[in-house]
Design a protein around this motif. Structure first.
Motif, short mmCIF file in Angstrom:
data_model
loop_
_atom_site.label_atom_id
_atom_site.label_comp_id
_atom_site.label_asym_id
_atom_site.label_seq_id
_atom_site.Cartn_x
_atom_site.Cartn_y
_atom_site.Cartn_z
N ASN A 119 0.82 -1.21 0.00
CA ASN A 119 0.00 0.00 0.00
C ASN A 119 0.85 1.26 0.00
O ASN A 119 0.53 2.24 -0.67
CB ASN A 119 -0.94 -0.01 1.21
N ARG A 136 -2.84 -5.77 -7.19
CA ARG A 136 -2.80 -4.32 -6.99
C ARG A 136 -1.47 -3.72 -7.44
O ARG A 136 -1.42 -2.65 -8.04
CB ARG A 136 -3.09 -3.99 -5.53
N GLN A 188 -8.80 -2.63 4.76
CA GLN A 188 -9.41 -2.07 3.56
C GLN A 188 -10.76 -1.44 3.93
O GLN A 188 -11.57 -2.05 4.62
CB GLN A 188 -9.63 -3.16 2.50
N CYS A 223 -6.87 2.65 -1.51
CA CYS A 223 -5.58 2.26 -0.95
C CYS A 223 -5.59 2.56 0.55
O CYS A 223 -6.28 3.47 1.01
CB CYS A 223 -4.47 3.04 -1.65
N MET A 224 -4.83 1.78 1.31
CA MET A 224 -4.79 1.97 2.76
C MET A 224 -3.79 3.05 3.17
O MET A 224 -3.68 3.38 4.36
CB MET A 224 -4.44 0.65 3.46
N SER A 231 -12.77 -3.84 7.55
CA SER A 231 -12.67 -5.19 7.00
C SER A 231 -12.28 -6.19 8.08
O SER A 231 -11.35 -5.97 8.85
CB SER A 231 -11.63 -5.20 5.88
#
Length: 445
Positions: A15, A41, A139, A145-146, A305
């Motif tokens: 990330n 990703r 997430q 994106c984190m 999440s």
């Protein structure tokens, strides 16, 4: 700026790599294994390594920053080359501090709740279109994106983890952030493989509080005795704002938060989540969000999440999954689940697979953790114990430490799966607690 990531595939590392790519940096990286969703990703951003492994030849003198992940080892060949060339080597949190040292840093810390609180804050800010930089460990709905890093934002919201920074920097991550505004949600012994005594673990939080910038602000959970002791014994100057569980009720399965503005319906449940919400409200207030606006936004927050996250099943059975594996998190999750579903038959599954949870000396922390459930099941893999080179644990010892004679204990994934397959998931409610996957159990079927 050119950056190279050693162990780019980690959940946090990939990330950060994506955030730097989005910022316009030149990003490369290596890893010996990359799994989904990191793989897809990174590939989408054009920064997935062409082949797996470590390649010292990738490390050249024109690299401005090498970012080292926890997954790498001290004898990593790329790390050795970076040291040989005298390159600047950062841990993940160290680099985040460098990116935010001229901003107001808001750091959310605690043994439990920090991911949810950080997520709540970001949800509210996003709802009201308030741009901040951030780093969060889950997430979130509405976020690609984190990690977000910009030149423009005056604030950065950081989830503050107490685990180690890198293989060559054994300081807890949150000690590198130097918060201007901080929150501490609770202290309950964790990471026994690193912090071998409870006092050693608490010491990290004492250091965290000492790292708050002079004249800063600490929002803290006044219902946690250990937190209160740390705050009261702090010698540095900062403002202190306590918070506690707000009033709420459950009506027809819906959680209603009691406020001066009336009852606010929520999409999350559990006393611990209401406590998290109150901490998030205080932080948002310091960032300029008034209470009315906070409540307006928080109604649509569905949770982070894997934090009491509802799983959509093919048979429409009611099932939640939760990242809970440490004792305090398990106890909070079970309590919330039992309160929410008082009139249903409640099944709770817990997987033990971390170094701490599989340590006989630490198992006592789980006493009565599964109480209140109609069916309580604990799973751990005998093979995992062998891989970790740990001594065997008997199911009887698990029952003894949990202080629950009715506990069902499985040590073989196939036997667990067979038991699972026999259950009618449309009858009763289910909660699956683990940072793993119960030996590959498909929760949607």
């Amino acid at each position: 700026m050119r950056t190279h990531f050693i162990a780019i595939g980690g959940s946090a590392m990939h990330n950060l790599a994506i955030a730097l790519k989005d910022k316009g940096y030149q990003v490369t990286g290596s890893d010996d294994a990359i799994f989904e969703p990191s793989k897809s990703r990174l590939e989408k951003k054009g920064i997935l390594p062409e082949e797996m492994g470590w390649f010292p030849e990738k490390i050249t003198s024109d690299i401005d920053a090498v970012i080292l992940g926890m997954h790498a080892h001290q004898d990593n060949p790329e790390l050795a080359k970076a040291k040989e060339l005298g390159l600047k080597i950062y841990s993940y949190p160290e680099f985040l501090y460098e990116q935010s040292k001229n901003k107001t840093r808001v750091v959310i810390a605690g043994s439990h709740g920090k991911t949810t609180i950080t997520s709540m804050i970001l949800h509210v800010l996003n709802f009201h279109q308030k741009d901040v930089d951030y780093m969060v460990g889950a997430q979130l709905e509405g976020f690609d994106c984190m990690v977000k890093l910009t030149e423009d934002s005056d604030f950065m919201v950081l989830e503050g983890d107490e685990y180690l920074s890198s293989p060559i920097d054994l300081r807890p991550k949150f000690l590198l952030y130097q918060p201007n505004i901080a929150l501490m949600s609770g202290i309950a012994w964790d990471h026994i493989n690193v912090f071998t005594t409870f006092d050693d673990y608490i010491e990290q939080f004492r250091k965290f509080v000492a790292s708050i910038t002079p004249g800063g602000l600490l929002v803290y959970n006044e219902e946690d005795a250990e937190v209160v002791k740390v705050v009261e014994n702090a010698e540095n100057y900062f403002r202190k704002v306590p918070y506690k569980t707000p009033e709420y009720e459950i009506t027809n399965g819906k959680v209603l938060l009691k406020t001066e503005m009336g009852d606010i319906p929520l999409s999350v449940f559990g006393a611990h989540n209401l406590l998290n919400l109150e901490g998030a409200r205080h932080i948002c207030h310091t960032l300029g969000i008034m209470d009315e606006d906070f409540y307006d936004a928080i109604m649509s927050f569905k949770g982070a999440s894997k934090r009491l996250e509802k799983v959509e099943r093919e048979d429409k059975g009611i099932l939640y999954k939760d990242f809970a594996h440490a004792p305090s998190k398990v106890k909070a999750a079970v309590k919330a689940f039992c309160e929410q579903f008082k009139n249903e038959k409640k099944y709770g599954f817990l997987e033990l697979h971390t170094y701490s949870s599989l340590n006989p000396a630490f198992l006592e922390q789980y006493d009565h953790a599964m109480d209140g459930l109609d069916e309580a099941i604990v799973f751990y893999s005998e093979d995992a114990l062998k891989i970790k080179r740990m001594e065997p644990i008997s199911p009887d010892l698990i029952k003894e430490k949990f202080k629950n004679e009715n506990l069902k204990v499985f040590t073989n994934a196939q036997e667990l799966h067979a038991y699972w397959d026999l259950l009618d998931k449309t009858q009763g409610v289910y909660m699956m607690m683990s940072s793993g996957n119960f030996g590959g159990l498909d929760l949607t079927k």
